[in-house]
Scaffold this motif. Structure first.
Motif, mmCIF file in Angstrom:
data_model
loop_
_atom_site.group_PDB
_atom_site.id
_atom_site.type_symbol
_atom_site.label_atom_id
_atom_site.label_comp_id
_atom_site.label_asym_id
_atom_site.label_seq_id
_atom_site.Cartn_x
_atom_site.Cartn_y
_atom_site.Cartn_z
ATOM 1 N N MET A 234 0.922 -1.377 0.137
ATOM 2 C CA MET A 234 0.141 0.207 0.557
ATOM 3 C C MET A 234 0.573 1.039 -0.056
ATOM 4 N N LEU A 235 1.890 1.353 0.828
ATOM 5 C CA LEU A 235 2.467 2.164 0.549
ATOM 6 C C LEU A 235 3.847 2.628 -0.696
ATOM 7 N N LEU A 236 3.801 1.806 -1.142
ATOM 8 C CA LEU A 236 4.394 1.481 -2.939
ATOM 9 C C LEU A 236 3.880 1.994 -3.762
ATOM 10 N N GLY A 237 2.551 2.055 -3.192
ATOM 11 C CA GLY A 237 1.419 1.728 -4.351
ATOM 12 C C GLY A 237 1.327 3.670 -4.184
ATOM 13 N N VAL A 238 1.062 4.319 -3.382
ATOM 14 C CA VAL A 238 0.484 5.672 -3.183
ATOM 15 C C VAL A 238 1.223 7.043 -3.988
ATOM 16 N N SER A 239 2.977 6.033 -2.620
ATOM 17 C CA SER A 239 3.770 7.059 -2.697
ATOM 18 C C SER A 239 4.143 6.868 -4.380
ATOM 19 N N LYS A 240 3.549 6.435 -5.086
ATOM 20 C CA LYS A 240 3.918 6.969 -6.679
ATOM 21 C C LYS A 240 3.351 7.697 -6.948
ATOM 22 N N ILE A 241 1.739 8.584 -6.218
ATOM 23 C CA ILE A 241 1.295 9.169 -6.925
ATOM 24 C C ILE A 241 2.328 10.684 -6.490
ATOM 25 N N ALA A 242 2.173 10.119 -5.250
ATOM 26 C CA ALA A 242 3.236 11.275 -4.808
ATOM 27 C C ALA A 242 4.521 11.859 -5.719
#
Length: 427
Positions: free
Chosen positions: A281-289
């Motif tokens: 989840m961290l890896l996924g949403v961090s890609k947006i930022a």
């Protein structure tokens, strides 16, 4: 966009929102308010691509291997460490540090190491007359060895966070010399405290006892050699090495030690799933930022700013270490790696810093942050096991934190400590 992203992440973190949600919300709001690209298209693509990488499979398998091996071999590793250094004054504190180094080659996760070794060592030290705060401090400090000794889950996360541009095997090898240095310095600190506090001397050194305990622990000690050796020789990739580690752990548990039960497997699978889900989840949403920061050319701007301040790679690394020290005091290490690595790694390259050296330095810095107040995760685990006040542990662990940062400075000023072994093997 940057202002929206930064304020949203900061405000949500302050009020206690989990890092993953803070990053996702901040990145999404920045896209909806300031981007000309369809936000929903970017969000869907980036989250999916952040989690679809095949090498990510290494994380759940390494975590599962640690779960399977942890319960089975903890006592055996402690016994082996005790046969080597248990006769020294304050022997149990020496045993704790050495056991943690051995155990780190199995789990690669600091918190798991604290729970496994602490649940055995802390009560044993309490019975022998050691202060609970000292016992908890030694366990907590030594647990930082878990993510430094290969194989290391945080190093896998770092390599994947920077897009696979750094070799996982190279990062694993970079940790060998620093891990030995930290172990030695921690043992020296414990010995000095043992003399001051008049800790007991227990038994005498016996070579026969060493051989007997080595025979019991040899299967666990072989695990990091098989994993790292297989990766170095090209027999298997990091992902395949993680699978091999699980198969090896199952073999040890069911066939060799015969202490692994089928009824225990669901618990291990659930624990592994929880850890993996958090990281994914961290890896996924961090890609947006990360996409927002890249579009706004933040790495380039940061590089220009730092280059205007100094052109020295050493000064740059010290500045970054101060930043990581502050971040590590408040944010969990995996989240911090995922947030900062994609931004800082390109800047480090512009300064000519070796990618393996920088990657290891970043991971090591954040691992020390796990024992640094006020939000050191390992500290809370250790206080729970020892049943002591947080303040008592802080006072006892300060010498170990100082020593850990001293070794970090050695790593910064002498890059060969991390790059020599990897360079010998072509990394």
């Amino acid at each position: 966009m940057l202002l929206i992203l930064g304020l949203t992440v900061l405000l949500t973190m302050v009020i206690g929102v989990p890092i993953a949600f803070s990053l996702g919300l901040g990145g999404s709001l920045a896209l909806f308010i300031g981007s000309e690209v369809p936000p929903l298209l970017v969000i869907g693509q980036k989250v999916f691509r952040g989690m679809e990488s095949f090498p990510l499979m290494a994380i759940p398998f390494f975590v599962l291997a640690g779960e399977l091996m942890g319960k089975s071999i903890t006592t055996k590793l402690i016994n082996f460490a005790s046969s080597l250094v248990g006769h020294i004054r304050g022997g149990l504190s020496q045993v704790t540090t050495l056991s943690s180094m051995f155990f780190g080659g199995v789990t690669g996760v600091g918190v798991a190491e604290t729970a496994a070794i602490g649940s055995i060592i802390i009560p044993a030290m309490d019975k022998k007359g050691y202060k609970k705060s000292f016992a908890a401090a030694v366990v907590a400090a030594s647990s930082t060895l878990g993510p430094i000794v290969p194989p290391s889950v945080p190093m896998v996360i770092y390599a994947l966070s920077v897009g696979g541009s750094v070799s996982i095997a190279g990062l694993f090898l970079a940790g060998v010399i620093p891990a030995i240095l930290i172990t030695v310095f921690f043992m020296i600190v414990s010995y000095i405290i043992a003399i001051k506090e008049k800790h007991p001397v227990e038994g005498k050194f016996s070579f026969a006892n060493v051989l007997r305990s080595l025979k019991e622990a040899i299967w666990a000690l072989f695990m990091p050699l098989i994993i790292v050796g297989g990766m170095i020789s090209g027999i298997f990739t990091a992902t395949e090495a993680a699978v091999v580690a699980v198969v090896y752990a199952l073999f040890i548990g069911f066939v060799v030690n015969k202490d692994l039960k089928l009824k225990d497997l669901p618990e291990y699978f659930v624990n592994t799933s929880v850890v993996t889900a958090i990281v994914l989840m961290l890896l996924g949403v961090s890609k947006i930022a990360s996409w927002v920061l890249t579009v706004q050319q933040v790495p380039s701007m940061l590089s220009e700013i730092l280059l205007s301040v100094t052109e020295s790679p050493m000064i740059f690394l010290i500045i970054i270490s101060i930043l990581l020290f502050i971040v590590g005091c408040f944010i969990e290490s995996s989240a911090a790696i995922i947030m900062l690595a994609p931004i800082l790694a390109p800047v480090a390259m512009s300064f000519g810093v070796d990618p393996i050296h920088f990657g290891f330095m970043l991971v090591m810095n954040l691992m020390i942050g796990m024992i640094t107040p006020p939000v050191g995760v390992i500290l809370f685990v250790a206080t729970g096991i020892a049943d002591i006040k947080f303040e008592a542990l802080i006072k006892a662990i300060v010498p170990y934190i100082v020593v850990a940062y001293f070794v970090l400075l050695l790593v910064i000023f002498f890059p060969a400590l991390t790059t020599w072994i990897p360079s010998l093997l072509g990394y």
